[in-house]
Design an enzyme around this catalytic site. Sequence first.
Site, PDB file in Angstrom:
ATOM      1  N   GLY A  48     -82.245  52.197  84.576  1.00 14.10           N
ATOM      2  CA  GLY A  48     -82.557  53.448  85.258  1.00 14.10           C
ATOM      3  C   GLY A  48     -83.582  54.346  84.597  1.00 14.10           C
ATOM      4  O   GLY A  48     -84.330  55.051  85.282  1.00 14.10           O
ATOM      5  N   ASP A 106     -73.381  61.366  84.810  1.00 20.39           N
ATOM      6  CA  ASP A 106     -72.478  61.642  85.935  1.00 20.39           C
ATOM      7  C   ASP A 106     -71.118  62.014  85.342  1.00 20.39           C
ATOM      8  O   ASP A 106     -70.871  63.179  85.032  1.00 20.39           O
ATOM      9  CB  ASP A 106     -72.441  60.349  86.776  1.00 20.39           C
ATOM     10  CG  ASP A 106     -71.596  60.418  88.017  1.00 20.39           C
ATOM     11  OD1 ASP A 106     -70.421  60.763  87.907  1.00 20.39           O
ATOM     12  OD2 ASP A 106     -72.090  60.105  89.113  1.00 20.39           O
ATOM     13  N   GLY A 108     -70.279  61.153  82.396  1.00 16.93           N
ATOM     14  CA  GLY A 108     -70.559  61.323  80.965  1.00 16.93           C
ATOM     15  C   GLY A 108     -69.921  60.228  80.123  1.00 16.93           C
ATOM     16  O   GLY A 108     -70.171  60.128  78.926  1.00 16.93           O
TER      17      GLY A 108
HETATM   18  P1  5GP Z   1     -71.552  57.999  83.972  1.00 15.42           P
HETATM   19  O1  5GP Z   1     -70.940  57.085  82.963  1.00 15.42           O
HETATM   20  O2  5GP Z   1     -72.123  59.251  83.371  1.00 15.42           O
HETATM   21  O3  5GP Z   1     -70.572  58.301  85.078  1.00 15.42           O
HETATM   22  O4  5GP Z   1     -72.681  57.209  84.712  1.00 15.42           O
HETATM   23  C1  5GP Z   1     -73.940  57.076  84.225  1.00 15.42           C
HETATM   24  C2  5GP Z   1     -74.713  55.984  84.929  1.00 15.42           C
HETATM   25  O5  5GP Z   1     -74.317  55.870  86.295  1.00 15.42           O
HETATM   26  C3  5GP Z   1     -76.183  56.307  84.974  1.00 15.42           C
HETATM   27  O6  5GP Z   1     -76.850  55.751  83.894  1.00 15.42           O
HETATM   28  C4  5GP Z   1     -76.643  55.709  86.276  1.00 15.42           C
HETATM   29  O7  5GP Z   1     -77.038  54.387  86.068  1.00 15.42           O
HETATM   30  C5  5GP Z   1     -75.414  55.720  87.150  1.00 15.42           C
HETATM   31  N1  5GP Z   1     -75.414  56.857  88.106  1.00 15.42           N
HETATM   32  C6  5GP Z   1     -74.666  57.987  88.053  1.00 15.42           C
HETATM   33  N2  5GP Z   1     -74.899  58.789  89.095  1.00 15.42           N
HETATM   34  C7  5GP Z   1     -75.839  58.170  89.842  1.00 15.42           C
HETATM   35  C8  5GP Z   1     -76.528  58.531  91.055  1.00 15.42           C
HETATM   36  O8  5GP Z   1     -76.349  59.585  91.686  1.00 15.42           O
HETATM   37  N3  5GP Z   1     -77.458  57.621  91.482  1.00 15.42           N
HETATM   38  C9  5GP Z   1     -77.712  56.442  90.849  1.00 15.42           C
HETATM   39  N4  5GP Z   1     -78.633  55.661  91.383  1.00 15.42           N
HETATM   40  N5  5GP Z   1     -77.080  56.092  89.707  1.00 15.42           N
HETATM   41  C10 5GP Z   1     -76.162  56.934  89.213  1.00 15.42           C
END
Ligand code: 5GP
Length: 179
Positions: A48, A106, A108
């Site tokens: 990403g 998101d 974290g």
């Molecule tokens: P976390 O562990 O913080 O929940 O998720 C982080 C990862 O989830 C990010 O690196 C990303 O790849 C993916 N992610 C979180 N939210 C989104 C979103 O709204 N769109 C997309 N495309 N990926 C997301």
Amino acid sequence: MHYITVHDKTFQPFLSEMEIQGAVRKIGKSLNQDYKGKQPLFIGVLNGAFMFCSDLLKTVDIPCEITFVRLSSYDGMESTGEVRSIINLQEDIAGRDIILVEDIVDSGLTMQKALTYFETLNPKSVAIASLLVKPDCLKCEIDIKYCGFEIPEKFVVGYGLDYNGHGRNFKEIYQLRQE
Ligand code: 5GP
């Protein structure tokens, strides 16, 4: 309104190329000040963050290095909340100033797990630079020192971010369309 379709979903414009580039320059400026006299190692989180890393590094004018890792925790539009793997870190990060470059935080949990892992490798410091943060979704306390935008709890694509592999190539960021 210029909608786009990725797989079965429609998305609406959310952040323009100009807004994104403005935020990237601002983060670069802060990094140039904060890391003056140091030689940080940027660690970009694939897939990403590839676009963000590329644009961010063009705004950094202090001596630095960059490498990439892959962490996986996401499945479709749901965060699974566990880091499945950290792949590819060949550099010795002991004693180094590390800047983790992420596309979006998101829950974290991905960054928290990554931080825990990186800290076992004894870096001098670790800071996180994330283009986007969804503060309402955070499930843990995490210090995002460099953040481009705080955004609402809605799925976004574009500028490196995908929906099941597609949509990474857009220069702008799009948000899941209001039903
Ligand atoms: P976390 O562990 O913080 O929940 O998720 C982080 C990862 O989830 C990010 O690196 C990303 O790849 C993916 N992610 C979180 N939210 C989104 C979103 O709204 N769109 C997309 N495309 N990926 C997301």
